[in-house]
Design a protein around this motif. Sequence first.
Motif, PDB file in Angstrom:
ATOM      1  N   ALA A  47       4.488 -20.972  -6.482  1.00  0.00           N
ATOM      2  CA  ALA A  47       4.872 -19.574  -6.315  1.00  0.00           C
ATOM      3  C   ALA A  47       4.904 -19.178  -4.841  1.00  0.00           C
ATOM      4  O   ALA A  47       4.114 -19.665  -4.027  1.00  0.00           O
ATOM      5  CB  ALA A  47       3.911 -18.664  -7.079  1.00  0.00           C
ATOM      6  N   ARG A  48       5.813 -18.279  -4.510  1.00  0.00           N
ATOM      7  CA  ARG A  48       5.892 -17.767  -3.150  1.00  0.00           C
ATOM      8  C   ARG A  48       4.783 -16.761  -2.894  1.00  0.00           C
ATOM      9  O   ARG A  48       4.416 -15.979  -3.759  1.00  0.00           O
ATOM     10  CB  ARG A  48       7.241 -17.091  -2.916  1.00  0.00           C
ATOM     11  CG  ARG A  48       8.434 -18.044  -2.907  1.00  0.00           C
ATOM     12  CD  ARG A  48       9.713 -17.290  -2.584  1.00  0.00           C
ATOM     13  NE  ARG A  48      10.871 -18.181  -2.524  1.00  0.00           N
ATOM     14  CZ  ARG A  48      12.100 -17.782  -2.257  1.00  0.00           C
ATOM     15  NH1 ARG A  48      12.328 -16.497  -2.009  1.00  0.00           N
ATOM     16  NH2 ARG A  48      13.091 -18.653  -2.230  1.00  0.00           N
ATOM     17  N   GLY A  49       4.273 -16.772  -1.689  1.00  0.00           N
ATOM     18  CA  GLY A  49       3.328 -15.746  -1.277  1.00  0.00           C
ATOM     19  C   GLY A  49       1.905 -15.947  -1.758  1.00  0.00           C
ATOM     20  O   GLY A  49       1.083 -15.044  -1.647  1.00  0.00           O
ATOM     21  N   MET A  50       1.588 -17.128  -2.270  1.00  0.00           N
ATOM     22  CA  MET A  50       0.212 -17.396  -2.707  1.00  0.00           C
ATOM     23  C   MET A  50      -0.060 -18.882  -2.638  1.00  0.00           C
ATOM     24  O   MET A  50       0.860 -19.698  -2.589  1.00  0.00           O
ATOM     25  CB  MET A  50      -0.038 -16.859  -4.120  1.00  0.00           C
ATOM     26  CG  MET A  50       0.810 -17.472  -5.201  1.00  0.00           C
ATOM     27  SD  MET A  50       0.531 -16.671  -6.820  1.00  0.00           S
ATOM     28  CE  MET A  50       1.243 -15.043  -6.541  1.00  0.00           C
ATOM     29  N   GLU A  51      -1.320 -19.217  -2.619  1.00  0.00           N
ATOM     30  CA  GLU A  51      -1.713 -20.618  -2.561  1.00  0.00           C
ATOM     31  C   GLU A  51      -3.091 -20.800  -3.194  1.00  0.00           C
ATOM     32  O   GLU A  51      -3.902 -19.875  -3.219  1.00  0.00           O
ATOM     33  CB  GLU A  51      -1.735 -21.114  -1.120  1.00  0.00           C
ATOM     34  CG  GLU A  51      -2.729 -20.391  -0.234  1.00  0.00           C
ATOM     35  CD  GLU A  51      -2.670 -20.866   1.207  1.00  0.00           C
ATOM     36  OE1 GLU A  51      -3.267 -21.924   1.491  1.00  0.00           O
ATOM     37  OE2 GLU A  51      -2.030 -20.178   2.026  1.00  0.00           O
ATOM     38  N   VAL A  52      -3.340 -21.987  -3.717  1.00  0.00           N
ATOM     39  CA  VAL A  52      -4.646 -22.307  -4.281  1.00  0.00           C
ATOM     40  C   VAL A  52      -5.625 -22.527  -3.130  1.00  0.00           C
ATOM     41  O   VAL A  52      -5.380 -23.342  -2.241  1.00  0.00           O
ATOM     42  CB  VAL A  52      -4.582 -23.562  -5.173  1.00  0.00           C
ATOM     43  CG1 VAL A  52      -5.972 -23.915  -5.694  1.00  0.00           C
ATOM     44  CG2 VAL A  52      -3.616 -23.351  -6.331  1.00  0.00           C
ATOM     45  N   ALA A  53      -6.721 -21.777  -3.158  1.00  0.00           N
ATOM     46  CA  ALA A  53      -7.714 -21.881  -2.091  1.00  0.00           C
ATOM     47  C   ALA A  53      -9.041 -22.429  -2.602  1.00  0.00           C
ATOM     48  O   ALA A  53      -9.925 -22.749  -1.810  1.00  0.00           O
ATOM     49  CB  ALA A  53      -7.938 -20.519  -1.442  1.00  0.00           C
ATOM     50  N   GLY A  54      -9.182 -22.522  -3.926  1.00  0.00           N
ATOM     51  CA  GLY A  54     -10.429 -23.029  -4.477  1.00  0.00           C
ATOM     52  C   GLY A  54     -10.276 -23.347  -5.948  1.00  0.00           C
ATOM     53  O   GLY A  54      -9.489 -22.709  -6.655  1.00  0.00           O
ATOM     54  N   ALA A  55     -11.021 -24.352  -6.398  1.00  0.00           N
ATOM     55  CA  ALA A  55     -11.007 -24.751  -7.806  1.00  0.00           C
ATOM     56  C   ALA A  55     -12.447 -24.905  -8.271  1.00  0.00           C
ATOM     57  O   ALA A  55     -13.217 -25.685  -7.688  1.00  0.00           O
ATOM     58  CB  ALA A  55     -10.235 -26.060  -7.988  1.00  0.00           C
ATOM     59  N   VAL A  56     -12.816 -24.158  -9.305  1.00  0.00           N
ATOM     60  CA  VAL A  56     -14.200 -24.136  -9.775  1.00  0.00           C
ATOM     61  C   VAL A  56     -14.249 -24.588 -11.220  1.00  0.00           C
ATOM     62  O   VAL A  56     -13.483 -24.095 -12.060  1.00  0.00           O
ATOM     63  CB  VAL A  56     -14.809 -22.718  -9.647  1.00  0.00           C
ATOM     64  CG1 VAL A  56     -16.270 -22.719 -10.092  1.00  0.00           C
ATOM     65  CG2 VAL A  56     -14.672 -22.206  -8.221  1.00  0.00           C
ATOM     66  N   ASP A  57     -15.136 -25.514 -11.512  1.00  0.00           N
ATOM     67  CA  ASP A  57     -15.346 -25.975 -12.883  1.00  0.00           C
ATOM     68  C   ASP A  57     -16.574 -26.876 -12.898  1.00  0.00           C
ATOM     69  O   ASP A  57     -16.994 -27.380 -11.851  1.00  0.00           O
ATOM     70  CB  ASP A  57     -14.127 -26.729 -13.420  1.00  0.00           C
ATOM     71  CG  ASP A  57     -13.982 -26.604 -14.940  1.00  0.00           C
ATOM     72  OD1 ASP A  57     -14.905 -27.032 -15.652  1.00  0.00           O
ATOM     73  OD2 ASP A  57     -12.964 -26.057 -15.402  1.00  0.00           O
TER      74      ASP A  57
END
Length: 289
Positions: A47-57
């Motif tokens: 997606a434009r204008g966003m990015e994954v900055a963290g993954a929690v599990d």
Amino acid sequence: MFKNYKHTKPRPPIFCSTQPFQSNIKVIVNGAAKEIGRAAVVAVTKARGMEVAGAVDSYFVGQDIGKVCDMEEPLEIPIVNDLTMVLGSISQSQETGVVVDFTEPSKVYDNVKQGIAFGMRSVVYVPRIKLETVSALSAFCEKASMGCLVAPTLSIGSILLQQAAISASFHYNNVEIVESRENAADLPSAEAVQIANNLSNLGKIYNREDLSTDAVARGQILGEDGVRVHSLVLPGLASGTTVHFSGPGEVYSLKHDITNVECLMPGLILAIRRVVRLKNLVYGLEKLL
């Protein structure tokens, strides 16, 4: 001697913009190892204008979320089991952040509170959240002037079905909901419950000739307005919801099927874009469309 500037071309004026640079929305996916969490990581990355900055599990801890999602390139973002640590690292950058919560009803309140403490808004898609939890979160968000979206569904198609059902309810006095699911968990589903609640809030009594029956096979009545829900469970069956209306001499049916979690991603991306502007809690993605 003085130079003749008569034929010299004027230089174009230089303008300095005072508008701040708009960086990407930093998205933390809480519940990233789940099927829907992995789909969310892929969708946010594209997606434009966003990015994954963290993954929690609590699963696949230490592994790169890109590899867990079978992406072509690793994202160089390891899965961690500490939401607070991820929130702290992003808050230091002072960038806009959103936490997407796919965890459990018992964890939602604390997760949203943590996000707000670090200046981040939340999108919550967790089935079976109690109304008291939503009320408590609403009061907390209002006091903090921070937005949160609690979404019973992220499916645009499901929302359109609900809107069509509300329109149809003004013209029919008989209605029943039939849903199909692959397993027996969480039945009736959040979608069926929301449709029944929407129809029950219109001040009508449905199925008047059938209100008193106690036959189990007639389905479950939700609310006090006679809306019945039937849940069909068969392995391999596509998840779907059908709302049947009837009047003299006709039956009007609205149907929506879900084949995989990818259908929820357009709604999720829309929710992330809209929640950053909210200053309170909103229940239902349809309120942001």
